[in-house]
Design an enzyme around this catalytic site. Structure first.
Site, PDB file in Angstrom:
ATOM      1  N   ARG A   1     -16.020  18.124  -3.144  1.00 35.35           N
ATOM      2  CA  ARG A   1     -16.066  17.300  -2.270  1.00 35.35           C
ATOM      3  C   ARG A   1     -17.201  18.055  -0.864  1.00 35.35           C
ATOM      4  O   ARG A   1     -16.936  19.195  -0.897  1.00 35.35           O
ATOM      5  CB  ARG A   1     -14.729  16.907  -1.605  1.00 35.35           C
ATOM      6  CG  ARG A   1     -13.932  16.118  -2.416  1.00 35.35           C
ATOM      7  CD  ARG A   1     -14.279  14.514  -2.492  1.00 35.35           C
ATOM      8  NE  ARG A   1     -13.503  13.720  -3.474  1.00 35.35           N
ATOM      9  CZ  ARG A   1     -13.570  13.735  -4.802  1.00 35.35           C
ATOM     10  NH1 ARG A   1     -14.498  14.562  -5.424  1.00 35.35           N
ATOM     11  NH2 ARG A   1     -12.689  13.049  -5.345  1.00 35.35           N
TER      12      ARG A   1
ATOM     13  N   ILE B   1      -3.021  19.861  -8.544  1.00 34.51           N
ATOM     14  CA  ILE B   1      -4.446  19.821  -8.370  1.00 34.51           C
ATOM     15  C   ILE B   1      -4.755  18.843  -9.860  1.00 34.51           C
ATOM     16  O   ILE B   1      -4.654  18.569 -10.708  1.00 34.51           O
ATOM     17  CB  ILE B   1      -5.204  21.061  -9.037  1.00 34.51           C
ATOM     18  CG1 ILE B   1      -4.877  22.250  -7.955  1.00 34.51           C
ATOM     19  CG2 ILE B   1      -6.627  21.021  -9.172  1.00 34.51           C
ATOM     20  CD1 ILE B   1      -5.585  23.434  -8.337  1.00 34.51           C
TER      21      ILE B   1
ATOM     22  N   TYR C   1      -9.051  -0.148   0.440  1.00 36.32           N
ATOM     23  CA  TYR C   1      -9.392   0.466   1.897  1.00 36.32           C
ATOM     24  C   TYR C   1     -11.062   0.492   2.003  1.00 36.32           C
ATOM     25  O   TYR C   1     -11.600   0.611   2.858  1.00 36.32           O
ATOM     26  CB  TYR C   1      -8.911   1.802   1.843  1.00 36.32           C
ATOM     27  CG  TYR C   1      -9.395   2.801   2.856  1.00 36.32           C
ATOM     28  CD1 TYR C   1      -9.214   2.778   4.088  1.00 36.32           C
ATOM     29  CD2 TYR C   1     -10.062   3.918   2.327  1.00 36.32           C
ATOM     30  CE1 TYR C   1      -9.755   3.559   5.126  1.00 36.32           C
ATOM     31  CE2 TYR C   1     -10.768   4.683   3.201  1.00 36.32           C
ATOM     32  CZ  TYR C   1     -10.521   4.637   4.710  1.00 36.32           C
ATOM     33  OH  TYR C   1     -11.360   5.546   5.528  1.00 36.32           O
TER      34      TYR C   1
ATOM     35  N   ASP D   1      -4.496   2.478  21.330  1.00 39.35           N
ATOM     36  CA  ASP D   1      -3.983   3.116  20.100  1.00 39.35           C
ATOM     37  C   ASP D   1      -2.607   2.285  20.010  1.00 39.35           C
ATOM     38  O   ASP D   1      -1.835   2.344  20.936  1.00 39.35           O
ATOM     39  CB  ASP D   1      -3.681   4.284  19.949  1.00 39.35           C
ATOM     40  CG  ASP D   1      -3.703   5.175  18.873  1.00 39.35           C
ATOM     41  OD1 ASP D   1      -2.841   4.711  18.001  1.00 39.35           O
ATOM     42  OD2 ASP D   1      -4.701   5.869  18.252  1.00 39.35           O
TER      43      ASP D   1
ATOM     44  N   GLY E   1      -5.456   9.339  17.116  1.00 39.56           N
ATOM     45  CA  GLY E   1      -5.524   9.757  15.775  1.00 39.56           C
ATOM     46  C   GLY E   1      -6.142  11.117  15.617  1.00 39.56           C
ATOM     47  O   GLY E   1      -6.743  12.009  16.558  1.00 39.56           O
TER      48      GLY E   1
ATOM     49  N   SER F   1     -16.853   5.706   6.022  1.00 36.65           N
ATOM     50  CA  SER F   1     -16.481   6.697   4.934  1.00 36.65           C
ATOM     51  C   SER F   1     -17.385   6.543   3.885  1.00 36.65           C
ATOM     52  O   SER F   1     -17.988   5.604   3.364  1.00 36.65           O
ATOM     53  CB  SER F   1     -15.200   6.237   4.593  1.00 36.65           C
ATOM     54  OG  SER F   1     -14.762   6.832   3.600  1.00 36.65           O
TER      55      SER F   1
ATOM     56  N   LYS G   1     -13.876  -0.886   4.811  1.00 34.60           N
ATOM     57  CA  LYS G   1     -15.048  -0.054   5.423  1.00 34.60           C
ATOM     58  C   LYS G   1     -16.295  -0.730   5.028  1.00 34.60           C
ATOM     59  O   LYS G   1     -17.132  -1.206   5.994  1.00 34.60           O
ATOM     60  CB  LYS G   1     -14.980   1.323   5.076  1.00 34.60           C
ATOM     61  CG  LYS G   1     -13.782   2.251   5.359  1.00 34.60           C
ATOM     62  CD  LYS G   1     -13.850   2.474   6.928  1.00 34.60           C
ATOM     63  CE  LYS G   1     -12.651   3.151   7.533  1.00 34.60           C
ATOM     64  NZ  LYS G   1     -12.681   3.049   8.993  1.00 34.60           N
TER      65      LYS G   1
END
Ligand code: NAD
Ligand code: UFG
Length: 337
Positions: A230, A216, A148, A31, A10, A124, A152
């Site tokens: 960010r 945006i 998601y 993978d 990845g 994350s 994590k």
């Protein structure tokens, strides 16, 4: 060292693999190619001028893992494999829990069975959820806002318990902020399989003509220019952080969560302008409604990474944009050109 990279084909895995090989480590990539191309691995081989092992298979397949561990006898695992699309995780939460959480449990069991005690995990910043304060440090409350993110968080907790139950084990949970950019060769980079969810690959595909304009998401946030902020981190710096984490974990036991970012926020409009400068292309855009679940501002406290890993980001926003454009313009259709 002998290092097993799950999900090593990845985006982040391939850049880390290249650095590991260049530092003389032995590597095996496991993978299932659900979100990557074997071509990425061919390019890493050429760039590194070094060989490594590749096995197709899933982290959910205990028998496959057993074979791989018995053959390769890894000393450490860098665990990138997982599904990562926030929107899809809302639609298919059980699939995300099965692949990410159950797959990680199967992997940890294989590690223990084969006496492999060292884990570096791709976590994350999404584990933090809405900011109670900024910058996010590792002690910030953990309240992810989607399935998601919860995979994590749950995997982090499972790894923490695994490490606590095995005095020899060592685990480093790397909480990535926003990885972007590409190797300076332009040979490997981020190649989303469908329409990109993330800002930088989206901008790059607009600039190269694959998409007409950027939407945006929100122009009225409490930031310098009203657009979301960010902490973008160059994937080469992120790859270097993995090498530092492998080396740190080698001489430690226990479990540490560590933020990986630059410590600085960039808004969507600032990034867009930097990308236009780097590419020499205009990126048509319009401001639309906020995306559900987005936070206004996110950036990392990077003190712990500096102190424990001796690592800090070295590349700036221009490097991120230049390398992304170099990759995208040489590979307008990604690996499948
Ligand atoms: P990616 O999709 O490019 O890489 C993940 C790799 O794992 C792919 O090659 C995919 O084919 C493989 N994979 C998925 N499920 C698998 C399974 N069950 N068995 C074996 N292989 C499997 O994603 P990436 O951006 O390189 O991210 C790597 C890791 O970092 C992921 O765990 C992701 O959640 C995490 N992460 C990514 C970001 C980001 O913005 N890119 C941010 C924070 C954390
Ligand atoms: N954005 C747009 N338009 C787009 C895409 C994004 O305006 O088409 C904006 C977002 O609203 C946000 C910023 O660009 O303000 C960055 O968005 P990304 O989707 O690139 O990144 P996120 O911060 O939302 O999420 C990313 C990963 C998550 C990870 C998180 C924290 O997608 O998996 O960083 O690490 F959890």
């Amino acid at each position: 060292m002998r290092v097993l990279l799950t999900g090593g084909a990845g985006y982040i895995g391939s850049h880390t693999l290249l650095k590991l090989l260049r530092q003389g480590h032995e590597a095996l990539v496991l993978d299932n190619f659900s979100n990557s191309s074997p071509r990425a691995l061919g390019r890493v081989k050429q760039l590194a001028q070094a060989d490594f092992e590749v096995r197709e298979g899933s982290i959910c397949d205990a028998e496959r893992l057993d074979q791989v561990f018995a053959e390769f006898r890894p000393e450490a695992v860098i665990h990138f494999a997982g599904l990562k699309a926030v929107g899809e995780s809302n639609e298919k939460p059980l699939h995300y829990y099965a692949q990410n959480v159950s797959g990680s449990i199967t992997l940890l069991a294989a590690m223990q069975k084969h006496d492999c005690r060292q884990m570096v995990f791709s976590s994350s910043a999404t584990v933090y959820g809405d900011a109670a304060y900024l910058p996010y440090d590792e002690a910030h409350p953990l309240q992810p806002t989607n399935p998601y993110g919860r995979t994590k968080l749950f995997i982090e907790e499972i790894i923490r318990d695994w490490a606590a139950s095995w005095p020899d084990a060592s685990a480093v949970l790397l909480r990535y902020f926003n990885p972007v950019g590409a190797d300076p060769s332009g040979q490997i980079g981020e190649d989303p399989q469908a329409i990109p969810n993330n800002l930088v690959p989206y901008i790059a595909q607009v600039a190269v003509g694959r998409l007409p304009f950027l939407s945006i998401f929100g122009g009225d946030y409490d930031t310098r220019d009203g657009t979301g902020e960010r902490d973008y981190i160059h994937v080469e710096d992120l790859a270097a952080a993995h090498l530092a984490a492998v080396s740190f974990g080698h001489s430690q036991t226990g479990c540490e969560a560590i933020n990986i970012g630059t410590g600085h926020g960039t808004t969507v409009l600032e990034l867009l302008r930097a990308f236009e400068r780097a590419s020499g292309r205009k990126v048509p855009h319009k401001i639309v409604a906020e995306r559900a679940g987005d936070v206004a501002r996110s950036f990392a406290s990077v003190t712990k990474a500096r102190t424990l890993l001796g690592w800090q980001a070295e590349r700036n926003l221009d490097d991120m944009c230049h390398s992304t454009w170099n990759w995208q313009s040489r590979n307008p259709d990604g690996y499948d050109a």
